[in-house]
Structures are given as structure tokens and as C-alpha cells.
Design an enzyme around this catalytic site. Structure first.
Site, mmCIF file in Angstrom:
data_model
loop_
_atom_site.group_PDB
_atom_site.id
_atom_site.type_symbol
_atom_site.label_atom_id
_atom_site.label_comp_id
_atom_site.label_asym_id
_atom_site.label_seq_id
_atom_site.Cartn_x
_atom_site.Cartn_y
_atom_site.Cartn_z
ATOM 1 N N PHE A 232 -1.365 1.847 -7.279
ATOM 2 C CA PHE A 232 -1.847 2.681 -8.473
ATOM 3 C C PHE A 232 -1.237 4.174 -8.513
ATOM 4 O O PHE A 232 -2.214 5.173 -8.578
ATOM 5 C CB PHE A 232 -3.452 2.784 -8.329
ATOM 6 C CG PHE A 232 -3.947 1.464 -8.025
ATOM 7 C CD1 PHE A 232 -4.294 0.812 -9.230
ATOM 8 C CD2 PHE A 232 -4.199 0.987 -6.740
ATOM 9 C CE1 PHE A 232 -4.727 -0.540 -8.980
ATOM 10 C CE2 PHE A 232 -4.682 -0.202 -6.636
ATOM 11 C CZ PHE A 232 -4.948 -0.924 -7.861
ATOM 12 N N ASP A 254 2.581 0.713 -9.946
ATOM 13 C CA ASP A 254 1.814 1.162 -10.957
ATOM 14 C C ASP A 254 1.994 -0.068 -12.150
ATOM 15 O O ASP A 254 3.338 -0.437 -12.308
ATOM 16 C CB ASP A 254 2.047 2.241 -11.472
ATOM 17 C CG ASP A 254 0.611 2.959 -12.243
ATOM 18 O OD1 ASP A 254 0.219 3.756 -11.907
ATOM 19 O OD2 ASP A 254 0.429 2.312 -13.319
ATOM 20 N N CYS A 342 -12.616 6.854 -7.261
ATOM 21 C CA CYS A 342 -13.177 8.036 -8.086
ATOM 22 C C CYS A 342 -14.374 7.524 -9.140
ATOM 23 O O CYS A 342 -14.517 8.303 -10.161
ATOM 24 C CB CYS A 342 -12.098 8.404 -8.874
ATOM 25 S SG CYS A 342 -11.049 7.001 -9.968
#
Ligand code: SAH
Length: 398
Positions: A232, A254, A342
Site C-alpha cells: 500500500f 500498490d 488509519c
């Protein structure tokens, strides 16, 4: 006179503790004709003034801008708040020759709920999360120009993706201000001496994830001679730091071709001749199948928020467990996993439990070396713990 919102009996308590949100259930009645984004005076049930906020449709009905009812929300107000935000970043030493990327405004953490401003070498990228901040955008841009003075090159408004979609604001991303000599074809910023191209117009969020700055610097400390996998990877932030730290090889994975192109460009900006980096366009979950992490000494897992809302929390926690398990199971003895969440809806304890479950399933000896969070330019008001969102663990796998 602002329209007044009167709270139900005893519902003023959290505001008296300076928590900046009023939930819709705490409100006795909304004033007639109140529009989303309007400024409101908030009063306790007995009429005691509690301060000024703004109204938004949803369960968080009012976000407070000031707990001083005598304070007027005008140009001076915005200028004062932005000045205070800048003073903090200056005192943190984030404006240096070798560092021109920092978050200037972090919502409630800067007593400006609903607003985010990231600065990239004099380009301020502004994100409104609420209709009130959307309406205030021009005033905010003016106040920014006052506060940043000659160092401000441009203000780019990037809110199409952050405003509540039901609000129908018709917001368009674009410049609110550009100084005459500004050239937007190649905006770069420096972070800890490393250069990054910032694609705020097309990139995700404000174009660059400043919040991992300190954690990238930690990776740099451990990278010497190591084989690093950055899953990522987006703009390749972790990858560039790993290369600077002396990594033997770095693979950035990614699923977005655009992200991989940016990561490769950023590696090239800092290490033009390196053959130590490879960008790989692939789904991270698929990449992890077949025990690929056996080939790396350090793995970074920094996925997008799995839980954007509380109702998908359990599913998100299972996602973190699955991802971390797939990485941990095959990592060589003595390797390190940098793993992050996150998602604001996932607490530090919940994330740690999800990673614990992953480790337990592999049966390997895993130790926590570091517990990581967001950096100081993403401050959390002690009265608003919801402002803490970034959680990370550095794990040692035996
Ligand atoms: N670590 C980055 C930020 C990551 S943002 C930094 O420090 O800047 C999350 C990234 O995950 C995005 O670039 C997105 O394109 C990518 N992504 C989302 N789903 C993915 C998937 N299934 N496989 C691989 N990458 C994915």
C-alpha cells in the site's frame, strides 16, 4: 444575532468540558429555517450561553468554533486561529530548508472542526469536511494569505471527496488563490531532506500523507542492508526513506498504477541512478498469497482505512487480522513488521487485538518494539480523543 440552539436538560456537560461536538439527541429544538452550515449560538437549557458553533445535518449536529460567546466569527477570528496553528508548527521546527511539508490545520486539534490544511512548499491544500467550512472557504483563503504572507504561493481547494455527499454543495476542486509567478506543473516539497512530487489535484486526499513522516524516519533508521517490502505504498514515502537508510532493495506495491508511477518518480527525484527499487502494481492481498514475505527483512503494511464508519467495524478488524496474518506467517526470523491502521473508528486497543489475533494464529514469537501514532502537526485536543486516528506497531518476528 445568530440563531440559537437550546440543549436539553443536563446536555451541556460535555461542552463545559470543552468537547467540541453537540449530538443531535442533545438538542431541544432546531430554530425554524436553520440551514446546514449556518453559525449558531449554543445555549444550555437554562439559557446560559455556551459558545458558537455551526450546524450540520447528521448525528454530530453542531461543531463548536468558540466556547466564548462574545467572540465573533469573522476575518479576525480565522486569522487568529490560523496564526496560532502556524505558531505551533513553527515551534515544532517543521518549516526548515530541508522540510517544507507539514499539516497546518488538523480539525478539532486546532480548534477548527471540519477543516484540514496541508502545506507543501507554500502551496496550501484545503479540505472542508463540513458545509460550514465549505461556505467559509474564501474567507479562509484570505486569512491564510494574511497569515502566511509572501510564503504563500497558492491555495488549492480539494473538497469534492470530503464534503457529505447529501449536502449537494456543488463544490469543485480548484485554486482559490495563485500568486502571479506560481507554476503548478511540478510542485515538489521536501520532507526531512527528501523530495516528493505532490499531486494534490489528482492524488488521494491532499496528495501526500504527511502523517507518516516520523514513522518513515523510524524505518530509515532500521533499513540499512535490508530487503524492504512497502505494501500500500502510494507515493512511495516509506520506500524513499528506506532507500536513504541504505536498504539493499525496496519493493513498492500498490493497486493503483498512478500511485506506482508517483512512487517511481519520487524514488527518481532522490536517487536518480538507483537500481535498488521496483514498483509493482498489484493487489496487496493477492501479492501476499504464496508466502511472498519470506523474501523480506522489513515489511510495511499501511492500508487505507478499512472502517470508515462504526457499523463496519467488525469487518474491518477481521480485515486487519487477515492482512497481518498473511504477512507475519512467512516473514523470516529476525524480521520487522511496520503495521498501521488509519481508521478513526478503530481504537488503539482494537487494532492491537486484531494484530494479536493475527500473531496468535501463526504461533510465532512476536514482540512489540514500538507503538506509533500521528506526528505533532496532527495534534489531538485532550478534550476530543476522537482526533487520534493513526495507530502503528513495529513488531519483531522470531
Ligand atoms: N503508505 C502510504 C499511504 C497509503 S494510502 C504513505 O506513506 O504515503 C493507501 C494506498 O493503498 C493507496 O495508494 C491505495 O491505492 C492503495 N490500495 C488500496 N487498496 C489496495 C489493495 N487492495 N492492494 C494494494 N494497494 C491498495
Amino acid at each position: 444575532m445568530l440563531p440559537a440552539i437550546v440543549l436539553k436538560h443536563k446536555k451541556e456537560e460535555s461542552l463545559l468540558r470543552l468537547h467540541p461536538w453537540v449530538f443531535s439527541g442533545a438538542i431541544k429544538a432546531l430554530p425554524h429555517g436553520l440551514q446546514e452550515g449556518d453559525l449558531v449560538a449554543v445555549l444550555a437549557n437554562d439559557g446560559t450561553p455556551l459558545g458558537t458553533g455551526y450546524y450540520q445535518i447528521g448525528s454530530i449536529a453542531v461543531r463548536m468554533l468558540s466556547f466564548n460567546e462574545a467572540e465573533t466569527i469573522d476575518h479576525d477570528f480565522w486569522r487568529t486561529r490560523l496564526k496560532a496553528a502556524l505558531a505551533l508548527r513553527e515551534s515544532l521546527g517543521l518549516q526548515r530548508v530541508d522540510n517544507s511539508a507539514f499539516r497546518l490545520v488538523h480539525g478539532e486539534g486546532d480548534r477548527l472542526p471540519g477543516l484540514v490544511i496541508d502545506c507543501f512548499d507554500g502551496v496550501a491544500v484545503m479540505q472542508a469536511h463540513t458545509v460550514a467550512m465549505h461556505r467559509m472557504r474564501h474567507e479562509l483563503a484570505e486569512a491564510l494569505a494574511d497569515v502566511l504572507g509572501d510564503s504563500l504561493k497558492a491555495v488549492f481547494y480539494k473538497s469534492e471527496g470530503t464534503l457529505p455527499y447529501k449536502a449537494n454543495t456543488g463544490a469543485k476542486d480548484g485554486y482559490l488563490y495563485q500568486c502571479p509567478e506560481f507554476d503548478d506543473t511540478n510542485v515538489t516539497a521536501t520532507e526531512n531532506g527528501l523530495r516528493f512530487r505532490i499531486d494534490y489535484a489528482e492524488g488521494q486526499k491532499t496528495g501526500f500523507f504527511i502523517d507518516q513522516r516520523d514513522n518513515r524516519a523510524l524505518l530509515r533508521r532500521y533499513a540499512n542492508g535490508k530487503r524492504v517490502l512497502n505494501l500500500f505504498g502510494y507515493t512511495g514515502g516509506f520506500s524513499v526513506y528506506a532507500l536513504q537508510g541504505g536498504a539493499r532493495l525496496v519493493h513498492t506495491v500498490d493497486s493503483s498504477a498512478r500511485a506506482i508511477a508517483l512512487a517511481e518518480e519520487n524514488v527518481g527525484l532522490n536517487f536518480p541512478d538507483t537500481d535498488r527499487h521496483e514498483g509493482i502494481e498489484a493487489d496487496a492481498f493477492r501479492f501476499l498469497q504464496g508466502g511472498r514475505t519470506a523474501e523480506y527483512d522489513i515489511v510495511v503494511l499501511d492500508p487505507p482505512a478499512f472502517a470508515k464508519h462504526r457499523d463496519v467495524l467488525r469487518q474491518a478488524l477481521r480485515g486487519y487480522t487477515r492482512l497481518n496474518e498473511a504477512a507475519l506467517r512467512h516473514m523470516p526470523a529476525g524480521s520487522l513488521l511496520f503495521t498501521f491502521s488509519c481508521s478513526q473508528a478503530v481504537s488503539r486497543e482494537q487494532f492491537r487485538l486484531a494484530v494479536f489475533t493475527a500473531a496468535a494464529r501463526t504461533g510465532r514469537h512476536v514482540r512489540i518494539l514500538h507503538q506509533l501514532t500521528q506526528p505533532a502537526d496532527h495534534p489531538v485536543s485532550i478534550y476530543h480523543p476522537e482526533g487520534e486516528y493513526l495507530k502503528g506497531l513495529v513488531l519483531h518476528v522470531e
